[in-house]
Design an enzyme around this catalytic site. Structure first.
Site, mmCIF file in Angstrom:
data_model
loop_
_atom_site.group_PDB
_atom_site.id
_atom_site.type_symbol
_atom_site.label_atom_id
_atom_site.label_comp_id
_atom_site.label_asym_id
_atom_site.label_seq_id
_atom_site.Cartn_x
_atom_site.Cartn_y
_atom_site.Cartn_z
ATOM 1 N N GLY A 25 -25.164 -4.518 -26.127
ATOM 2 C CA GLY A 25 -26.597 -4.297 -26.275
ATOM 3 C C GLY A 25 -26.892 -3.131 -27.195
ATOM 4 O O GLY A 25 -25.994 -2.577 -27.848
ATOM 5 N N THR A 26 -28.154 -2.742 -27.231
ATOM 6 C CA THR A 26 -28.585 -1.656 -28.112
ATOM 7 C C THR A 26 -27.964 -0.331 -27.710
ATOM 8 O O THR A 26 -27.638 0.501 -28.551
ATOM 9 C CB THR A 26 -30.117 -1.525 -28.064
ATOM 10 O OG1 THR A 26 -30.691 -2.807 -28.327
ATOM 11 C CG2 THR A 26 -30.610 -0.535 -29.104
ATOM 12 N N LYS A 45 -22.814 -1.863 -16.833
ATOM 13 C CA LYS A 45 -23.547 -1.563 -18.062
ATOM 14 C C LYS A 45 -23.242 -0.120 -18.450
ATOM 15 O O LYS A 45 -23.494 0.809 -17.682
ATOM 16 C CB LYS A 45 -25.054 -1.755 -17.862
ATOM 17 C CG LYS A 45 -25.880 -1.497 -19.121
ATOM 18 C CD LYS A 45 -27.384 -1.614 -18.864
ATOM 19 C CE LYS A 45 -27.827 -3.045 -18.738
ATOM 20 N NZ LYS A 45 -29.323 -3.164 -18.739
ATOM 21 N N ASP A 139 -41.408 -8.208 -19.614
ATOM 22 C CA ASP A 139 -40.531 -8.762 -20.654
ATOM 23 C C ASP A 139 -39.751 -9.961 -20.111
ATOM 24 O O ASP A 139 -38.561 -10.107 -20.359
ATOM 25 C CB ASP A 139 -39.572 -7.685 -21.165
ATOM 26 C CG ASP A 139 -38.893 -8.090 -22.483
ATOM 27 O OD1 ASP A 139 -39.466 -8.928 -23.210
ATOM 28 O OD2 ASP A 139 -37.800 -7.578 -22.771
#
Length: 552
Positions: A25-26, A45, A139
């Site tokens: 991911g970012t 994560k 989102d």
């Protein structure tokens, strides 16, 4: 603070051995992890501290952690633990093996209506749970809906979510344009829940049709389509679900369907599992699984009382509590979603009302529903006793001996080294009683009097220590201990297994890492004859300055 270690050539963080990368991911990678003792798989994560600061997304990360810590729902990804190192945060989360709903639709195309309804029912149940706990996701999209091995939906990625307050309207434009409601892309005020309903409508359309209702590579044209609210309805969709889609994708948020409207719709109600919308959501199974407790005892070589104390302490970061919930959740996953009541909600307003609790005889209250343990007093008795008359006597709350200090799971020698560093920095003077016991003093620059205290490191249990602060007076002659090892404490501090380590980044990231607990856990000082006046305040100031120095 945890440190990265090597385990058979693989990286180990805390009790978890990291494996293959699931995604990038970012802010970092997501890796599969395995609990070293229980063998259960988790998703880890990895968030790089420097990267999240440089991208100015500290608030986003905090929101995700706060929300996931709060939630216990079978169709929301769980956050078990947050582990901190000087360079990274490790979010230990529920692992699901089915990948993203987005990838599933891309690979298989539109989903059969019965299956689409089943998944949509699960998604809406999770969204309803969020809204009831005053959180708007903001989102929602197929990329943020994950699938487990049994093809059950799990909502993830709460980084853009907002807490809702009465009378408060949101104005931030966030999320993905294809799934965003007209009021969001137009920058108009919106209350929150209605934007999630729009996104759910887009997800339902994608499930049934295999495409998006509003799509265009040219963003201005895409926005025009969304604001117009006109979308194509294929002939193969039955009229019932078509009316539901049109109600959910209303441009005017005041005319848009609510969760109540959707739940009452004839198409949605077909084959609806009862666990998704329990009749009495304030009731969650307030039981502790004895088999899971025994399994934790076997894996960690600890006693049942230690596990129970960890669960009752309310510390979500406790290793025994984390292992217990891993076992419970994996068992629930194997039984699909039928055991909804094992995943408890945050305490509701009716929790303290005894009449609202209907606990069958012999069942012990679930620790997630328990308030923190408090010392017994005429005015304040532990609610645990009122709710659970069958509780073993060994777990009864007794009048506690309170301590002022810091608890840690670092090595004893490392703790004492940090204490010496902090005392030297503060200009304290000290006398060594033994390797783990010091007499310390500091001169008050105003009065010229010396404030004195005793620092002693106790072994609370096999994994943690208590650095005890005790006020001493000139007339008090401390009993010197001949032992050169930390002593075992029988205090109530042993009931709370908050881990701490001394790391340079702990102070500013206290809410994220939970790695340092420099808390005041009591106020009864052990001084034989405390002086009146400012002596007590001087002692507390001395303690506070030392705690602050240790946290740096």
């Amino acid at each position: 603070m945890a440190e990265k270690q090597k385990h058979d050539g693989r990286v180990k963080i805390g009790h978890y051995v990291l494996g293959d990368t699931l995604g990038v991911g970012t802010f970092g990678k997501v890796k599969i992890g395995e609990h070293q003792l229980t063998g259960h798989k988790v998703a880890v994560k990895i968030l790089n501290r420097q990267k999240i600061r440089s991208l100015d997304v500290v608030g986003k990360i905090k929101r995700e952690i706060q929300n996931l810590k709060l939630f216990r729902h079978p169709h929301i990804i769980k956050l078990y633990q947050v582990i901190s190192t000087p360079t990274d945060f490790f979010m230990v989360m529920e692992y699901v093996s089915g990948g993203e709903l987005f990838d599933y639709i891309c690979k298989h195309g539109r989903v059969e209506e019965v299956e689409a309804r089943r998944l949509f029912q699960q998604i809406l149940s999770a969204v309803d749970y969020c809204h009831r706990h005053m959180v708007v996701h903001r989102d929602l999209k197929p990329e943020n809906v994950l699938l487990d091995a049994q093809m059950n939906a799990k909502i993830a990625d709460f980084g853009l979510s907002n807490m809702m307050s009465d009378g408060e309207f949101l104005r931030t434009s966030c999320g993905s344009p294809n799934y965003a409601a007209p009021e969001v892309i137009s920058g108009r005020l919106y209350a929150g829940p209605e934007v999630d309903i729009w996104s759910c409508g887009v997800i339902l359309y994608a499930l049934l049709c295999g495409t998006l209702p509003f799509d265009d590579e040219h963003v201005p044209t895409l926005f025009k389509k969304i604001r117009g609210g006109v979308f194509y309805i294929p002939d193969y969709l039955n009229r019932s679900v078509a009316t539901l889609l049109m109600h959910m994708l209303q441009v005017d948020p005041l005319k848009r369907a609510t969760i109540k409207d959707i739940r009452e719709h004839e198409w949605f109600k077909q084959d609806l599992p009862s666990y998704l919308f329990p009749e009495d959501p304030s009731y969650d199974a307030n039981v502790i699984d004895d088999e899971a407790v025994k399994e934790v005892c076997e894996k960690f070589e600890c006693t049942e009382s230690e596990v129970m104390n960890s669960l009752y302490s309310g510390d979500p970061q406790d290793q025994l509590a984390v292992a217990y919930h891993l076992i419970i959740d994996n068992r629930r996953i194997m039984n699909q979603a039928s055991e909804f009541y094992l995943a408890s909600s945050p305490p509701s307003g009716s929790f303290m009302d005894d009449s609202a609790m209907h606990i069958p005889p012999g069942l012990k209250p679930h620790p997630e529903r328990m308030p923190p343990l408090i010392a017994d007093s005429p005015k304040a008795r532990c609610p645990l006793d009122a709710l659970n008359t069958t509780k073993p006597k060994s777990l009864a709350v007794k009048k506690a001996k309170w301590h002022l200090g810091i608890r840690s799971q670092s090595k004893a020698c490392d703790i004492m080294a940090e204490v010496y560093r902090a005392m030297k920095q503060l200009g304290f003077e000290w006398k060594v009683v033994n390797a783990y016991h010091l007499r310390v003093r500091r001169k008050n620059p105003v009065t010229g009097n010396y404030v004195k205290m005793s620092l002693q490191l106790y072994l609370v249990d096999s994994r943690s220590y208590l650095l005890d602060f005790k006020s001493i007076d000139d007339e008090v002659v401390e009993q010197r201990s001949g032992s050169s090892t930390p002593q075992r404490s029988c205090s109530a501090a042993g009931l709370h297994r908050a881990r701490s380590s001394f790391d340079s980044s702990t102070a500013e990231n206290h809410s994220l890492s939970g790695s340092l607990t420099g808390s005041l856990t009591g106020s009864t000082l052990s001084s034989a004859s405390p002086r009146l006046g400012s002596h007590t305040m001087d002692f507390f100031e001395m303690c506070a300055s030392l705690i602050t120095a240790l946290a740096r």
